[in-house]
Write an enzyme that holds these catalytic residues in place. Sequence first.
Site, PDB file in Angstrom:
ATOM      1  N   CYS A  47      28.395  36.492 -67.559  1.00  0.00           N
ATOM      2  CA  CYS A  47      28.608  35.731 -66.332  1.00  0.00           C
ATOM      3  C   CYS A  47      29.925  34.964 -66.439  1.00  0.00           C
ATOM      4  O   CYS A  47      30.389  34.653 -67.537  1.00  0.00           O
ATOM      5  CB  CYS A  47      27.427  34.770 -66.139  1.00  0.00           C
ATOM      6  SG  CYS A  47      27.596  33.602 -64.779  1.00  0.00           S
ATOM      7  N   SER A  49      30.403  31.933 -65.972  1.00  0.00           N
ATOM      8  CA  SER A  49      30.198  30.652 -66.654  1.00  0.00           C
ATOM      9  C   SER A  49      30.475  30.776 -68.144  1.00  0.00           C
ATOM     10  O   SER A  49      30.997  29.843 -68.772  1.00  0.00           O
ATOM     11  CB  SER A  49      28.766  30.152 -66.423  1.00  0.00           C
ATOM     12  OG  SER A  49      28.543  29.885 -65.063  1.00  0.00           O
ATOM     13  N   HIS A  52      34.148  30.502 -68.528  1.00  0.00           N
ATOM     14  CA  HIS A  52      34.630  29.126 -68.405  1.00  0.00           C
ATOM     15  C   HIS A  52      34.556  28.410 -69.753  1.00  0.00           C
ATOM     16  O   HIS A  52      35.439  27.642 -70.122  1.00  0.00           O
ATOM     17  CB  HIS A  52      33.807  28.362 -67.368  1.00  0.00           C
ATOM     18  CG  HIS A  52      34.081  28.762 -65.953  1.00  0.00           C
ATOM     19  ND1 HIS A  52      35.355  28.813 -65.424  1.00  0.00           N
ATOM     20  CD2 HIS A  52      33.241  29.127 -64.947  1.00  0.00           C
ATOM     21  CE1 HIS A  52      35.292  29.191 -64.152  1.00  0.00           C
ATOM     22  NE2 HIS A  52      34.025  29.395 -63.845  1.00  0.00           N
ATOM     23  N   HIS A  69      23.406  33.496 -70.925  1.00  0.00           N
ATOM     24  CA  HIS A  69      22.312  32.775 -70.260  1.00  0.00           C
ATOM     25  C   HIS A  69      21.672  33.611 -69.145  1.00  0.00           C
ATOM     26  O   HIS A  69      20.839  33.113 -68.412  1.00  0.00           O
ATOM     27  CB  HIS A  69      22.833  31.458 -69.676  1.00  0.00           C
ATOM     28  CG  HIS A  69      23.907  31.651 -68.634  1.00  0.00           C
ATOM     29  ND1 HIS A  69      25.202  31.987 -68.968  1.00  0.00           N
ATOM     30  CD2 HIS A  69      23.881  31.571 -67.282  1.00  0.00           C
ATOM     31  CE1 HIS A  69      25.919  32.101 -67.867  1.00  0.00           C
ATOM     32  NE2 HIS A  69      25.135  31.867 -66.834  1.00  0.00           N
ATOM     33  N   CYS A 168      20.665  34.421 -63.520  1.00  0.00           N
ATOM     34  CA  CYS A 168      21.736  33.548 -63.023  1.00  0.00           C
ATOM     35  C   CYS A 168      22.387  34.109 -61.767  1.00  0.00           C
ATOM     36  O   CYS A 168      22.048  33.721 -60.665  1.00  0.00           O
ATOM     37  CB  CYS A 168      22.787  33.296 -64.112  1.00  0.00           C
ATOM     38  SG  CYS A 168      24.111  32.179 -63.571  1.00  0.00           S
TER      39      CYS A 168
END
Length: 371
Positions: A47, A49, A52, A69, A168
Amino acid sequence: MATSGKVIRCRAAVAWGPNQPLVVEEIEVAPPMAHEVRIKIVATALCHSDLHVLKGEMLTVTFPTVLGHEAAGIVESVGSGVTNVKPGDKVIPLFMRQCGECRFCLHPESNFCVKNRHEVLPRLTCKGQNLMQFIGMSTFSEYTVVDDISVVKISDAAPLNRVCLLGCGISTGYGAAINTAKVVRPGSTCAVFGLGAVGLAAVMGCKAAGATRIIAVDINKDKFEKVKVFGATDFVNPKDHSKPIHEVLVEMTEGGVDFSLECVGNPELIKSAFESCVRSFGVSVVVGYTQEDMSIKPVTFLTGRTWKGSVFGGYKGMESIPKLVDEYLSKKLKLDEFVSHTLPLDRVNEAIDLLTQGKSIRTVLEMSTPQ
Protein backbone atom coordinates in the site's frame (compact mmCIF):
# COMPACT_ATOMS: atom_id res chain seq x y z
CA MET A 1 -0.48 -26.45 16.42
CA ALA A 2 3.01 -27.80 17.08
CA THR A 3 4.45 -24.27 17.20
CA SER A 4 2.03 -23.05 19.90
CA GLY A 5 3.84 -21.48 22.83
CA LYS A 6 7.20 -21.50 21.03
CA VAL A 7 9.26 -18.83 19.30
CA ILE A 8 8.83 -19.12 15.52
CA ARG A 9 11.71 -18.40 13.18
CA CYS A 10 10.55 -17.22 9.78
CA ARG A 11 11.27 -14.74 6.99
CA ALA A 12 10.30 -11.08 6.98
CA ALA A 13 11.11 -8.02 4.86
CA VAL A 14 12.89 -5.68 7.28
CA ALA A 15 13.17 -1.92 6.81
CA TRP A 16 16.42 -1.04 8.54
CA GLY A 17 16.08 2.66 7.78
CA PRO A 18 14.31 5.20 5.57
CA ASN A 19 15.06 5.32 1.84
CA GLN A 20 16.72 1.91 1.93
CA PRO A 21 15.69 -1.30 0.15
CA LEU A 22 13.90 -3.84 2.31
CA VAL A 23 15.99 -6.84 3.31
CA VAL A 24 14.44 -10.30 3.64
CA GLU A 25 15.84 -11.62 6.92
CA GLU A 26 15.25 -14.49 9.29
CA ILE A 27 13.43 -13.11 12.32
CA GLU A 28 12.03 -14.48 15.57
CA VAL A 29 8.33 -14.12 16.38
CA ALA A 30 7.43 -14.52 20.05
CA PRO A 31 4.34 -16.42 21.22
CA PRO A 32 1.23 -14.29 21.79
CA MET A 33 0.66 -12.85 25.24
CA ALA A 34 -2.74 -12.22 26.84
CA HIS A 35 -5.27 -10.86 24.34
CA GLU A 36 -2.86 -11.34 21.44
CA VAL A 37 -3.09 -13.49 18.32
CA ARG A 38 -0.25 -14.96 16.28
CA ILE A 39 -1.09 -15.22 12.60
CA LYS A 40 0.49 -17.12 9.72
CA ILE A 41 0.34 -14.54 6.94
CA VAL A 42 -0.65 -16.16 3.65
CA ALA A 43 -0.90 -13.05 1.47
CA THR A 44 -0.20 -9.35 1.89
CA ALA A 45 -0.39 -6.42 -0.49
CA LEU A 46 1.73 -3.31 -0.81
CA CYS A 47 0.00 0.00 0.00
CA HIS A 48 1.11 3.60 -0.47
CA SER A 49 1.15 4.02 3.31
CA ASP A 50 4.07 1.59 3.39
CA LEU A 51 5.87 3.81 0.88
CA HIS A 52 5.24 6.89 3.04
CA VAL A 53 7.12 5.14 5.85
CA LEU A 54 10.02 4.15 3.61
CA LYS A 55 10.34 7.76 2.43
CA GLY A 56 10.53 8.93 6.04
CA GLU A 57 7.22 10.79 5.75
CA MET A 58 5.60 9.21 8.82
CA LEU A 59 7.61 10.67 11.67
CA THR A 60 5.88 8.50 14.29
CA VAL A 61 7.43 5.34 12.82
CA THR A 62 10.86 4.28 14.05
CA PHE A 63 13.35 1.87 12.52
CA PRO A 64 14.11 -0.97 12.18
CA THR A 65 10.57 -2.02 11.42
CA VAL A 66 8.56 -4.54 9.44
CA LEU A 67 5.96 -2.89 7.23
CA GLY A 68 2.74 -4.28 5.76
CA HIS A 69 -0.85 -3.89 6.92
CA GLU A 70 -3.06 -5.17 4.08
CA ALA A 71 -3.13 -8.92 4.61
CA ALA A 72 -4.95 -12.14 5.32
CA GLY A 73 -3.84 -15.29 7.06
CA ILE A 74 -4.60 -18.16 9.41
CA VAL A 75 -4.53 -18.05 13.20
CA GLU A 76 -1.58 -20.11 14.46
CA SER A 77 -2.13 -19.62 18.22
CA VAL A 78 -3.81 -17.27 20.68
CA GLY A 79 -2.95 -15.88 24.10
CA SER A 80 -5.11 -16.11 27.19
CA GLY A 81 -8.41 -14.24 27.12
CA VAL A 82 -8.85 -14.37 23.34
CA THR A 83 -12.41 -15.33 22.46
CA ASN A 84 -13.10 -13.87 19.00
CA VAL A 85 -10.79 -16.14 17.00
CA LYS A 86 -9.18 -19.57 17.41
CA PRO A 87 -6.33 -21.51 15.81
CA GLY A 88 -7.14 -22.48 12.23
CA ASP A 89 -9.49 -19.55 11.56
CA LYS A 90 -9.03 -17.54 8.40
CA VAL A 91 -8.63 -13.90 9.43
CA ILE A 92 -7.90 -10.37 8.28
CA PRO A 93 -5.83 -8.22 10.66
CA LEU A 94 -7.16 -4.68 11.15
CA PHE A 95 -5.03 -1.55 11.45
CA MET A 96 -8.09 0.24 12.89
CA ARG A 97 -8.77 -1.45 16.19
CA GLN A 98 -12.26 -1.87 17.63
CA CYS A 99 -12.41 -2.38 21.38
CA GLY A 100 -16.20 -2.03 21.32
CA GLU A 101 -16.28 -0.15 24.61
CA CYS A 102 -14.87 3.37 24.17
CA ARG A 103 -16.81 6.51 23.21
CA PHE A 104 -15.66 6.26 19.59
CA CYS A 105 -16.49 2.58 19.15
CA LEU A 106 -19.95 3.11 20.64
CA HIS A 107 -20.75 6.00 18.29
CA PRO A 108 -22.61 4.66 15.23
CA GLU A 109 -20.73 6.91 12.78
CA SER A 110 -17.20 6.49 14.14
CA ASN A 111 -14.60 3.87 13.31
CA PHE A 112 -11.89 5.31 15.55
CA CYS A 113 -10.90 3.68 18.85
CA VAL A 114 -8.97 5.02 21.84
CA LYS A 115 -6.76 1.94 21.60
CA ASN A 116 -5.55 2.74 18.08
CA ARG A 117 -1.80 3.22 17.98
CA HIS A 118 0.91 3.61 15.39
CA GLU A 119 3.33 1.04 16.77
CA VAL A 120 3.51 -1.57 19.51
CA LEU A 121 6.45 -2.81 21.49
CA PRO A 122 7.91 -5.70 19.59
CA ARG A 123 7.06 -9.33 19.44
CA LEU A 124 9.49 -9.50 16.50
CA THR A 125 13.29 -9.52 16.73
CA CYS A 126 16.16 -9.84 14.24
CA LYS A 127 19.88 -10.15 14.88
CA GLY A 128 19.32 -9.29 18.51
CA GLN A 129 17.39 -6.11 17.71
CA ASN A 130 13.73 -5.37 18.38
CA LEU A 131 11.64 -4.73 15.28
CA MET A 132 8.86 -2.20 15.67
CA GLN A 133 5.49 -3.24 14.27
CA PHE A 134 4.05 -0.70 11.85
CA ILE A 135 0.58 0.26 13.16
CA GLY A 136 0.67 -2.90 15.22
CA MET A 137 0.68 -5.14 12.17
CA SER A 138 3.89 -5.97 10.25
CA THR A 139 2.44 -8.28 7.64
CA PHE A 140 5.54 -8.37 5.43
CA SER A 141 6.40 -11.36 7.60
CA GLU A 142 5.46 -15.01 7.39
CA TYR A 143 4.17 -14.74 10.97
CA THR A 144 3.12 -11.77 13.07
CA VAL A 145 1.41 -11.01 16.39
CA VAL A 146 -1.52 -8.59 16.75
CA ASP A 147 -4.00 -7.55 19.43
CA ASP A 148 -7.23 -9.52 19.54
CA ILE A 149 -9.18 -6.29 18.97
CA SER A 150 -7.42 -5.87 15.62
CA VAL A 151 -8.20 -9.17 13.94
CA VAL A 152 -11.47 -10.53 12.57
CA LYS A 153 -12.57 -13.99 11.47
CA ILE A 154 -13.78 -14.33 7.87
CA SER A 155 -15.45 -17.01 5.76
CA ASP A 156 -13.54 -20.28 5.31
CA ALA A 157 -14.38 -20.02 1.60
CA ALA A 158 -12.45 -16.76 1.16
CA PRO A 159 -9.32 -16.85 -1.08
CA LEU A 160 -6.75 -15.11 1.11
CA ASN A 161 -4.72 -13.79 -1.82
CA ARG A 162 -7.73 -11.69 -2.84
CA VAL A 163 -9.55 -10.71 0.36
CA CYS A 164 -6.27 -9.43 1.80
CA LEU A 165 -7.01 -6.25 -0.18
CA LEU A 166 -9.90 -5.51 2.17
CA GLY A 167 -7.41 -4.88 4.95
CA CYS A 168 -6.88 -1.31 3.72
CA GLY A 169 -7.00 0.13 0.21
CA ILE A 170 -10.19 -1.26 -1.28
CA SER A 171 -12.20 -0.81 1.90
CA THR A 172 -10.81 2.71 2.22
CA GLY A 173 -11.93 3.91 -1.21
CA TYR A 174 -15.17 1.93 -1.40
CA GLY A 175 -16.29 2.98 2.07
CA ALA A 176 -15.32 6.63 1.55
CA ALA A 177 -18.00 6.81 -1.14
CA ILE A 178 -20.65 4.81 0.66
CA ASN A 179 -20.08 5.60 4.34
CA THR A 180 -18.38 9.01 4.38
CA ALA A 181 -19.63 10.85 1.31
CA LYS A 182 -22.92 8.94 1.57
CA VAL A 183 -23.57 8.88 -2.15
CA VAL A 184 -27.21 7.96 -1.81
CA ARG A 185 -29.16 10.54 -3.79
CA PRO A 186 -30.58 9.00 -6.99
CA GLY A 187 -28.88 10.35 -10.09
CA SER A 188 -25.92 11.79 -8.21
CA THR A 189 -22.84 13.07 -10.03
CA CYS A 190 -19.41 12.21 -8.57
CA ALA A 191 -15.80 13.06 -9.29
CA VAL A 192 -12.91 10.88 -8.12
CA PHE A 193 -9.42 12.40 -8.15
CA GLY A 194 -6.59 9.88 -8.52
CA LEU A 195 -6.96 6.39 -9.95
CA GLY A 196 -4.73 4.23 -7.85
CA ALA A 197 -6.31 1.29 -6.05
CA VAL A 198 -8.07 3.57 -3.55
CA GLY A 199 -9.44 5.80 -6.29
CA LEU A 200 -10.65 2.86 -8.35
CA ALA A 201 -12.37 1.49 -5.25
CA ALA A 202 -13.99 4.89 -4.69
CA VAL A 203 -15.33 4.77 -8.25
CA MET A 204 -16.69 1.30 -7.52
CA GLY A 205 -18.33 2.64 -4.35
CA CYS A 206 -19.97 5.52 -6.20
CA LYS A 207 -21.33 3.05 -8.75
CA ALA A 208 -22.62 0.68 -6.06
CA ALA A 209 -24.33 3.58 -4.30
CA GLY A 210 -26.27 4.47 -7.43
CA ALA A 211 -24.41 7.46 -8.90
CA THR A 212 -25.44 8.15 -12.49
CA ARG A 213 -22.37 10.04 -13.63
CA ILE A 214 -18.88 9.27 -12.30
CA ILE A 215 -16.04 11.44 -13.56
CA ALA A 216 -12.57 9.95 -13.10
CA VAL A 217 -9.71 12.47 -12.89
CA ASP A 218 -6.08 11.47 -13.50
CA ILE A 219 -3.08 12.58 -15.54
CA ASN A 220 -2.46 9.05 -16.83
CA LYS A 221 -4.68 8.55 -19.89
CA ASP A 222 -3.88 4.83 -19.89
CA LYS A 223 -6.06 4.38 -16.81
CA PHE A 224 -9.31 5.23 -18.56
CA GLU A 225 -10.03 1.76 -19.89
CA LYS A 226 -9.33 0.29 -16.45
CA VAL A 227 -11.54 2.72 -14.55
CA LYS A 228 -14.48 1.99 -16.85
CA VAL A 229 -14.45 -1.56 -15.45
CA PHE A 230 -15.30 -0.09 -12.04
CA GLY A 231 -18.10 2.17 -13.24
CA ALA A 232 -16.65 5.48 -14.45
CA THR A 233 -18.64 7.23 -17.17
CA ASP A 234 -16.19 10.05 -17.98
CA PHE A 235 -12.42 10.52 -17.86
CA VAL A 236 -10.78 13.92 -17.48
CA ASN A 237 -7.05 14.47 -17.83
CA PRO A 238 -6.03 17.86 -16.35
CA LYS A 239 -3.16 17.99 -18.87
CA ASP A 240 -5.75 18.30 -21.66
CA HIS A 241 -7.12 21.59 -20.32
CA SER A 242 -5.72 25.10 -19.96
CA LYS A 243 -8.02 26.07 -17.09
CA PRO A 244 -8.04 24.69 -13.50
CA ILE A 245 -9.59 21.24 -13.30
CA HIS A 246 -12.32 22.32 -10.87
CA GLU A 247 -13.53 24.87 -13.40
CA VAL A 248 -13.66 22.15 -16.04
CA LEU A 249 -15.76 19.94 -13.79
CA VAL A 250 -18.10 22.79 -12.82
CA GLU A 251 -18.74 23.48 -16.53
CA MET A 252 -19.25 19.79 -17.28
CA THR A 253 -21.87 19.39 -14.54
CA GLU A 254 -23.80 22.67 -14.72
CA GLY A 255 -22.49 24.03 -11.45
CA GLY A 256 -20.45 21.27 -9.87
CA VAL A 257 -20.59 17.64 -8.82
CA ASP A 258 -22.70 16.38 -5.93
CA PHE A 259 -19.77 14.45 -4.45
CA SER A 260 -16.00 14.53 -4.91
CA LEU A 261 -13.34 12.25 -3.45
CA GLU A 262 -9.62 13.11 -3.43
CA CYS A 263 -7.60 9.88 -3.31
CA VAL A 264 -4.04 11.14 -3.83
CA GLY A 265 -3.08 13.29 -0.85
CA ASN A 266 -2.06 16.34 -2.91
CA PRO A 267 -2.96 19.71 -1.28
CA GLU A 268 -3.80 21.37 -4.59
CA LEU A 269 -5.98 18.45 -5.65
CA ILE A 270 -7.72 18.48 -2.27
CA LYS A 271 -8.69 22.11 -2.87
CA SER A 272 -9.69 21.39 -6.47
CA ALA A 273 -11.90 18.50 -5.37
CA PHE A 274 -13.62 20.75 -2.83
CA GLU A 275 -14.10 23.58 -5.32
CA SER A 276 -15.49 21.17 -7.93
CA CYS A 277 -18.50 20.50 -5.70
CA VAL A 278 -21.81 22.22 -6.32
CA ARG A 279 -22.66 25.05 -3.96
CA SER A 280 -25.19 24.57 -1.16
CA PHE A 281 -25.15 20.77 -0.92
CA GLY A 282 -21.93 19.44 -2.47
CA VAL A 283 -19.82 17.08 -0.35
CA SER A 284 -16.07 16.60 -0.74
CA VAL A 285 -14.13 13.83 1.01
CA VAL A 286 -10.38 13.78 1.65
CA VAL A 287 -9.14 10.19 1.38
CA GLY A 288 -5.49 10.61 0.33
CA TYR A 289 -2.77 10.92 2.98
CA THR A 290 -0.53 13.98 3.30
CA GLN A 291 1.25 15.87 6.05
CA GLU A 292 1.75 18.96 3.92
CA ASP A 293 0.21 22.25 5.01
CA MET A 294 -2.56 23.77 2.93
CA SER A 295 -4.87 26.72 3.19
CA ILE A 296 -8.42 27.39 2.10
CA LYS A 297 -10.40 30.58 2.61
CA PRO A 298 -13.16 30.27 5.25
CA VAL A 299 -15.52 32.18 2.96
CA THR A 300 -15.49 29.09 0.72
CA PHE A 301 -17.56 27.26 3.32
CA LEU A 302 -20.23 29.96 3.33
CA THR A 303 -21.46 28.53 0.05
CA GLY A 304 -22.77 25.52 1.97
CA ARG A 305 -20.39 22.86 0.73
CA THR A 306 -19.32 20.14 3.18
CA TRP A 307 -15.68 19.01 3.61
CA LYS A 308 -15.00 15.66 5.27
CA GLY A 309 -12.18 13.22 5.89
CA SER A 310 -12.23 9.43 5.82
CA VAL A 311 -10.00 6.70 7.26
CA PHE A 312 -10.53 3.03 6.35
CA GLY A 313 -13.69 4.04 4.54
CA GLY A 314 -15.49 4.74 7.79
CA TYR A 315 -15.78 1.00 8.40
CA LYS A 316 -15.87 -0.56 11.84
CA GLY A 317 -13.64 -3.47 10.94
CA MET A 318 -14.98 -6.14 13.27
CA GLU A 319 -18.52 -5.65 11.99
CA SER A 320 -17.95 -4.73 8.37
CA ILE A 321 -14.99 -6.63 6.92
CA PRO A 322 -16.61 -10.10 7.13
CA LYS A 323 -19.62 -8.64 5.29
CA LEU A 324 -17.38 -7.21 2.55
CA VAL A 325 -15.73 -10.64 2.20
CA ASP A 326 -19.18 -12.16 1.76
CA GLU A 327 -20.04 -9.51 -0.86
CA TYR A 328 -16.94 -10.51 -2.79
CA LEU A 329 -17.82 -14.20 -2.55
CA SER A 330 -21.31 -13.43 -3.89
CA LYS A 331 -19.77 -11.40 -6.75
CA LYS A 332 -21.24 -8.10 -5.53
CA LEU A 333 -17.77 -6.60 -4.94
CA LYS A 334 -14.77 -6.65 -7.27
CA LEU A 335 -11.35 -7.63 -5.93
CA ASP A 336 -9.67 -9.75 -8.61
CA GLU A 337 -9.61 -6.75 -10.96
CA PHE A 338 -7.36 -4.82 -8.57
CA VAL A 339 -4.56 -7.41 -8.55
CA SER A 340 -2.11 -6.44 -11.27
CA HIS A 341 0.89 -8.46 -10.03
CA THR A 342 1.58 -11.43 -7.76
CA LEU A 343 5.09 -11.93 -6.38
CA PRO A 344 6.87 -13.90 -3.65
CA LEU A 345 8.15 -12.13 -0.53
CA ASP A 346 11.77 -12.09 -1.70
CA ARG A 347 10.74 -9.83 -4.60
CA VAL A 348 9.18 -7.20 -2.34
CA ASN A 349 11.50 -4.46 -3.61
CA GLU A 350 10.29 -5.16 -7.14
CA ALA A 351 6.75 -4.62 -5.86
CA ILE A 352 7.84 -1.30 -4.37
CA ASP A 353 9.34 -0.22 -7.70
CA LEU A 354 6.15 -1.14 -9.56
CA LEU A 355 4.02 0.95 -7.20
CA THR A 356 6.45 3.88 -7.17
CA GLN A 357 6.53 3.96 -10.98
CA GLY A 358 2.75 3.72 -11.28
CA LYS A 359 2.95 0.37 -13.07
CA SER A 360 0.80 -1.59 -10.62
CA ILE A 361 -2.60 -1.26 -9.01
CA ARG A 362 -2.04 -3.79 -6.26
CA THR A 363 0.81 -6.28 -5.99
CA VAL A 364 0.03 -9.24 -3.76
CA LEU A 365 2.95 -10.93 -2.01
CA GLU A 366 2.17 -14.60 -1.50
CA MET A 367 3.92 -16.14 1.49
CA SER A 368 2.73 -19.66 0.77
CA THR A 369 0.35 -21.62 -1.44
CA PRO A 370 -2.88 -19.57 -1.87
CA GLN A 371 -5.72 -20.69 0.42
